[in-house]
Write a protein that holds these residues in place. Structure first.
Motif, PDB file in Angstrom:
ATOM      1  N   SER A  21       0.810  -1.222   0.000  1.00  0.00           N
ATOM      2  CA  SER A  21       0.000   0.000   0.000  1.00  0.00           C
ATOM      3  C   SER A  21       0.839   1.266   0.000  1.00  0.00           C
ATOM      4  N   VAL A  26      -4.292  -0.222  -2.198  1.00  0.00           N
ATOM      5  CA  VAL A  26      -5.015  -1.424  -2.622  1.00  0.00           C
ATOM      6  C   VAL A  26      -6.446  -1.387  -2.077  1.00  0.00           C
ATOM      7  N   LEU A  56      -3.840  -9.058  -5.183  1.00  0.00           N
ATOM      8  CA  LEU A  56      -3.932  -7.636  -4.849  1.00  0.00           C
ATOM      9  C   LEU A  56      -4.803  -6.971  -5.906  1.00  0.00           C
ATOM     10  N   SER A  58      -6.235  -3.258  -7.162  1.00  0.00           N
ATOM     11  CA  SER A  58      -6.097  -1.816  -7.015  1.00  0.00           C
ATOM     12  C   SER A  58      -6.340  -1.119  -8.348  1.00  0.00           C
TER      13      SER A  58
END
Length: 125
Positions: A21, A26, A56, A58
């Motif tokens: 992050s 994220v 992940l 994002s």
């Protein structure tokens, strides 16, 4: 079930999410793989697959080449602390929706894994 109730290394999982992050905010972090299945009581006589699968998600991955984001996010995983390397996937939300249909490890992490944000494990918690 919260990750700490499964006996997983939640403090390192949180640190990993924070490290990622710091580069890209994220929206979701899904963690699956054999270690999560083991913690949930899966039978030992099965094909294990990767020990850890990390997905992940994002919007900030948009415009970042896929290989670059996977390499950088993968390099932040502490295999020594977690006991095994991770199969890291890094997708935009749109890419994730496509990959969860076409890639079994991603689908399994989405269906049977842990959503660290839904479990109240957002970065910095």
């Amino acid at each position: 079930m919260p990750p700490e109730d499964l006996g997983l290394n939640t403090s390192e999982l949180r640190r990993y999410v924070q490290r990622v992050s710091d580069r890209w905010p994220v929206e979701h972090v899904l963690v699956g793989g054999a270690r999560v299945d083991d913690a949930r009581g899966a039978l030992p006589q099965r094909e294990r697959g990767p020990e850890w699968v990390v997905v992940l998600i994002s919007s900030f991955f948009d415009g970042v080449p896929w290989l670059e984001r996977v390499y950088q996010a993968g390099s932040l995983w502490d295999a020594a602390e977690m006991g095994a390397p991770a199969d890291v996937h890094a997708y935009t939300p749109l890419e994730f929706e496509r990959k969860r249909v076409t890639l079994r490890p991603v689908r399994d992490a989405a269906e049977r894994g842990l959503d660290l944000f839904a479990a109240g494990r957002a970065p910095g918690d």
